[in-house]
Design a protein around this motif. Structure first.
Motif, PDB file in Angstrom:
ATOM      1  N   GLY A   1     -53.784 118.391 -67.496  1.00 45.94           N
ATOM      2  CA  GLY A   1     -52.416 118.200 -67.910  1.00 45.94           C
ATOM      3  C   GLY A   1     -52.362 117.458 -69.231  1.00 45.94           C
ATOM      4  N   ASN A   2     -51.184 117.422 -69.823  1.00 49.90           N
ATOM      5  CA  ASN A   2     -50.993 116.687 -71.075  1.00 49.90           C
ATOM      6  C   ASN A   2     -50.961 115.184 -70.804  1.00 49.90           C
ATOM      7  N   PRO A   3     -51.238 114.369 -71.814  1.00 48.45           N
ATOM      8  CA  PRO A   3     -51.151 112.915 -71.650  1.00 48.45           C
ATOM      9  C   PRO A   3     -49.753 112.493 -71.217  1.00 48.45           C
ATOM     10  N   THR A   4     -49.679 111.433 -70.404  1.00 49.00           N
ATOM     11  CA  THR A   4     -48.391 110.942 -69.918  1.00 49.00           C
ATOM     12  C   THR A   4     -48.446 109.436 -69.718  1.00 49.00           C
TER      13      THR A   4
ATOM     14  N   TYR B   1     -59.052 120.190 -59.662  1.00 56.97           N
ATOM     15  CA  TYR B   1     -58.861 118.740 -59.789  1.00 56.97           C
ATOM     16  C   TYR B   1     -60.196 118.016 -59.621  1.00 56.97           C
ATOM     17  N   PHE B   2     -60.995 118.446 -58.640  1.00 54.22           N
ATOM     18  CA  PHE B   2     -62.314 117.851 -58.438  1.00 54.22           C
ATOM     19  C   PHE B   2     -63.218 118.119 -59.643  1.00 54.22           C
TER      20      PHE B   2
ATOM     21  N   ALA C   1     -51.742 118.142 -63.423  1.00 55.93           N
ATOM     22  CA  ALA C   1     -51.163 119.486 -63.380  1.00 55.93           C
ATOM     23  C   ALA C   1     -51.776 120.332 -62.271  1.00 55.93           C
ATOM     24  N   GLN C   2     -53.061 120.083 -61.998  1.00 54.30           N
ATOM     25  CA  GLN C   2     -53.730 120.843 -60.926  1.00 54.30           C
ATOM     26  C   GLN C   2     -53.040 120.586 -59.591  1.00 54.30           C
ATOM     27  N   LEU C   3     -52.672 119.326 -59.357  1.00 53.54           N
ATOM     28  CA  LEU C   3     -52.027 118.968 -58.090  1.00 53.54           C
ATOM     29  C   LEU C   3     -50.579 119.457 -58.049  1.00 53.54           C
ATOM     30  N   TYR C   4     -49.926 119.508 -59.222  1.00 61.57           N
ATOM     31  CA  TYR C   4     -48.580 120.080 -59.263  1.00 61.57           C
ATOM     32  C   TYR C   4     -48.630 121.525 -58.758  1.00 61.57           C
ATOM     33  N   GLU C   5     -49.589 122.281 -59.299  1.00 63.68           N
ATOM     34  CA  GLU C   5     -49.704 123.689 -58.911  1.00 63.68           C
ATOM     35  C   GLU C   5     -50.132 123.821 -57.453  1.00 63.68           C
ATOM     36  N   ALA C   6     -51.068 122.982 -57.027  1.00 66.51           N
ATOM     37  CA  ALA C   6     -51.526 123.038 -55.635  1.00 66.51           C
ATOM     38  C   ALA C   6     -50.354 122.813 -54.682  1.00 66.51           C
ATOM     39  N   ALA C   7     -49.506 121.841 -54.992  1.00 66.25           N
ATOM     40  CA  ALA C   7     -48.341 121.550 -54.142  1.00 66.25           C
ATOM     41  C   ALA C   7     -47.357 122.710 -54.162  1.00 66.25           C
ATOM     42  N   ALA C   8     -47.140 123.290 -55.348  1.00 66.98           N
ATOM     43  CA  ALA C   8     -46.200 124.411 -55.468  1.00 66.98           C
ATOM     44  C   ALA C   8     -46.684 125.610 -54.663  1.00 66.98           C
TER      45      ALA C   8
END
Length: 263
Positions: free
Chosen positions: A147-150, A140-141, A170-177
């Motif tokens: 991630g895709n546009p939203t 993320y940094f 998306a990076q933070l989604y994975e980090a949280a998961a």
């Protein structure tokens, strides 16, 4: 809407620039080492062996992740410019290859050290999940693994890429998961004393790569080619890990059941 204008460089010492990605990666290994020390001391194992294991794991992770990225996601470029494979500081690590690298490194370590594979594997799984989470924060940094546009309110604009539109973080989604998986595995390790050896290994593979499967549709395709299939490259590579994870869970539970029955 959020703005990501984070500088990927944490600080510089003369001509040497230290990136946040490298710091998160290193910090993850340091925390993982501390956790493993606690586990080893709890079982009265020699912490000197842990020092050797860390070297194997670090090498296996980096080599496996780098080779997987180069040969799976960008094969045309790296096969045409093989010397570029060595330039790891330019980025490009694949978690699927890193996972295989850890397994190979552990097996090599076990050839000269008398530990049970699944017992040691269960210990390693806890910090591995934490390291995976921290690596994604590093991504993320770095404004990478996009991630895709939203149009969602939680979308992130990556200013350093020159973009003016929001993307899924998306990076933070994975980090949280992955951090959630870390908490689950840590709780099971600490509080479930009669769990079968291998259960955490199976859960790590199943949970992390199921999360990867679910999050991939929100990410920009990382491979420089298309599969022309319902699943992208990242999802296809995750399926074998999920299958193996489920198989390990079944094996561990059945073996434990037989031991209890005295079979």
């Amino acid at each position: 809407m959020f703005i990501n204008n984070l500088d990927p460089i944490a600080f510089s010492v003369g001509p040497l620039s230290i990136r946040w990605y490298g710091l998160f990666f290193s910090f993850g290994f340091i925390l993982g080492y501390i956790i493993m020390q606690l586990f080893f001391k709890q079982k009265k194992y020699k912490t000197e062996d842990l020092d050797k294991l860390l070297v194997y794991i670090f090498a296996g992770t980096v080599i496996g992740a780098r080779l997987a990225h180069c040969l799976i996601y960008e094969p045309d470029f790296y096969l045409a410019h093989p010397i570029e494979i060595l330039k790891i500081w330019q980025g490009g690590l694949a978690s699927h290859g890193g996972s295989l690298g850890v397994v190979v490194a552990t097996l090599i370590f076990l050839r000269k050290n008398k530990y049970k594979f699944f017992e040691l594997g269960d210990m390693l799984c806890v910090p591995i999940a934490l390291v995976c989470s921290l690596i994604r924060i590093g991504n993320y940094f770095n404004s990478e693994i996009l991630g895709n546009p939203t149009n969602a309110d939680f979308g992130v604009i990556f200013v350093r890429l020159g973009e003016t539109f929001p993307r899924h973080p998306a990076q933070l989604y994975e980090a949280a998961a992955y951090f959630t998986v870390f908490l689950i595995l840590m709780a099971l390790y600490l509080f479930v004393k009669n769990r079968p050896d291998g259960l955490l290994v199976g859960l790590l593979l199943t949970l992390t790569f199921t999360a990867r499967m679910a999050i991939e549709p929100f990410k920009v395709e990382q491979a420089d080619y298309s599969t022309n299939a319902i699943f992208n490259v990242g999802q296809l590579l995750s399926i074998p890990f999920i299958v193996v994870g489920i198989a390990v869970i079944i094996y561990a539970v059945k073996k434990n059941s037989k031991l209890k029955k005295g079979i």
